[in-house]
Scaffold this active site. Structure first.
Site, PDB file in Angstrom:
ATOM      1  N   HIS A  11       0.838  -1.207   0.000  1.00  6.79           N
ATOM      2  CA  HIS A  11       0.000   0.000   0.000  1.00  6.79           C
ATOM      3  C   HIS A  11       0.871   1.254   0.000  1.00  6.79           C
ATOM      4  O   HIS A  11       0.627   2.194  -0.763  1.00  6.79           O
ATOM      5  CB  HIS A  11      -0.903  -0.038   1.235  1.00  6.79           C
ATOM      6  CG  HIS A  11      -1.732   1.186   1.432  1.00  6.79           C
ATOM      7  ND1 HIS A  11      -3.019   1.299   0.937  1.00  6.79           N
ATOM      8  CD2 HIS A  11      -1.469   2.355   2.085  1.00  6.79           C
ATOM      9  CE1 HIS A  11      -3.500   2.493   1.270  1.00  6.79           C
ATOM     10  NE2 HIS A  11      -2.578   3.151   1.969  1.00  6.79           N
ATOM     11  N   GLU A  12       1.913   1.278   0.835  1.00  3.85           N
ATOM     12  CA  GLU A  12       2.779   2.455   0.915  1.00  3.85           C
ATOM     13  C   GLU A  12       3.641   2.604  -0.336  1.00  3.85           C
ATOM     14  O   GLU A  12       3.882   3.722  -0.811  1.00  3.85           O
ATOM     15  CB  GLU A  12       3.662   2.383   2.170  1.00  3.85           C
ATOM     16  CG  GLU A  12       2.893   2.317   3.481  1.00  3.85           C
ATOM     17  CD  GLU A  12       1.904   3.466   3.663  1.00  3.85           C
ATOM     18  OE1 GLU A  12       2.133   4.557   3.096  1.00  3.85           O
ATOM     19  OE2 GLU A  12       0.892   3.270   4.360  1.00  3.85           O
ATOM     20  N   HIS A  42       1.509   4.310  -2.832  1.00  3.11           N
ATOM     21  CA  HIS A  42       1.442   5.761  -2.604  1.00  3.11           C
ATOM     22  C   HIS A  42       2.636   6.462  -3.258  1.00  3.11           C
ATOM     23  O   HIS A  42       2.488   7.507  -3.900  1.00  3.11           O
ATOM     24  CB  HIS A  42       1.462   6.061  -1.104  1.00  3.11           C
ATOM     25  CG  HIS A  42       0.126   6.032  -0.440  1.00  3.11           C
ATOM     26  ND1 HIS A  42      -0.994   6.650  -0.960  1.00  3.11           N
ATOM     27  CD2 HIS A  42      -0.276   5.482   0.748  1.00  3.11           C
ATOM     28  CE1 HIS A  42      -2.026   6.475  -0.144  1.00  3.11           C
ATOM     29  NE2 HIS A  42      -1.609   5.767   0.895  1.00  3.11           N
ATOM     30  N   GLU A  79      -6.387   6.776  -0.936  1.00  2.50           N
ATOM     31  CA  GLU A  79      -6.205   5.590  -0.097  1.00  2.50           C
ATOM     32  C   GLU A  79      -6.747   4.347  -0.800  1.00  2.50           C
ATOM     33  O   GLU A  79      -6.109   3.287  -0.804  1.00  2.50           O
ATOM     34  CB  GLU A  79      -6.898   5.789   1.254  1.00  2.50           C
ATOM     35  CG  GLU A  79      -6.223   6.786   2.165  1.00  2.50           C
ATOM     36  CD  GLU A  79      -4.808   6.367   2.539  1.00  2.50           C
ATOM     37  OE1 GLU A  79      -4.567   5.165   2.714  1.00  2.50           O
ATOM     38  OE2 GLU A  79      -3.946   7.248   2.641  1.00  2.50           O
TER      39      GLU A  79
END
Length: 263
Positions: free
Chosen positions: A129-130, A133, A194
């Site tokens: 997930h990061e 980003h 997100e």
């Protein structure tokens, strides 16, 4: 034309020009993004910010936890859409259930997050997930939107002041503009980013050989760990609800599994 009105028109025109000039299409998602910061600056911004973090936080780079995060992070980054980014993965020794990504691939996972998810696959969902980003330049996008928001709010104050010549009314307009920007632009867009990182990050972890179903397990556990469920309503939060994330990931799971490459 009065100078004050001319200044208001120039401010509005400048804001419109900035918005038009800085629109770009993300190569991974195809989504249009407003970004004022060139990609060449991402690494420098991220490095500077990470150095500041290291001055104030207990950052681990050579512990067993840090090496575990680095091993998982490098494996996922290697199959991402930008494996050559100057990736750095660290652990912050604080009792916080969180992780974050800075521009240029600087990623931190807090110790409580590492300790809470002993499965590498669940931790891969966090790190994926990061990584997403960073790849999607969400940090630069947020910074750019704040810049544009501040310019627009200043323009509202100038325009109202020029029209009413009332300083108090001008200040009220600026305050209301800030609240509107936060409620209807900044926060919803953060939720969208997100969910976008959930989607791309889960694809990355699957391609790297981590079972994407672990992403659903992660958010179910995150939900169970929260006390009482008394958080902010979803429309006042910068993050989607856990239920929203679980449903969205579950609905797309067949697509993620089709890219799953077990190792």
């Amino acid at each position: 034309m009065p100078i004050s009105k001319f200044k208001a028109q120039i401010t509005a025109a400048g804001a419109a020009l900035l918005l038009t000039a800085c629109m770009t299409t993300n190569e991974v998602t195809g989504r249009s993004q407003f970004i004022t910061i060139p990609p060449s600056q991402d690494a420098a911004l991220g490095l500077e910010a990470m150095n500041e973090v290291k001055k104030t936080a207990d950052v681990e780079t050579n512990t067993a936890d840090a090496k575990r995060v680095q091993r998982i992070g490098r494996r996922i980054a290697a199959i991402s859409d930008n494996p050559g980014m100057p990736w750095e993965f660290v652990v912050i020794d604080e009792d916080v259930l969180n992780a974050w990504a800075l521009p240029g691939g600087k990623i931190a996972v807090y110790k409580k997050m590492v300790d809470s998810f002993t499965s590498d696959e669940e931790l891969a969902a966090v790190i994926g997930h990061e990584i997403a980003h960073a790849i999607l330049r969400h940090g630069a996008e947020k910074m750019s939107r704040v810049q544009a928001q501040n310019m627009a709010i200043a323009g509202v104050g100038v325009a109202v002041g020029a029209t009413t010549e009332d300083q108090q009314m001008s200040q009220i307009a600026v305050t209301l503009g800030a609240l509107a920007a936060q409620g209807f632009v900044q926060l919803p867009h953060s939720r969208a980013m997100e969910l976008e990182a959930d989607d791309v990050g889960t694809r990355y972890m699957a391609r790297a050989g981590y079972d994407p179903r672990a992403a659903v397990r992660l958010w179910k556990k995150m939900k169970a760990m929260k006390d009482g469920g008394g958080g902010q309503p979803a429309w006042l939060s910068t993050h989607p609800t856990d239920d929203q994330r679980i449903k969205r990931l579950s609905d797309k799971m067949d697509s993620y599994l089709s890219e799953y490459n077990p190792r």
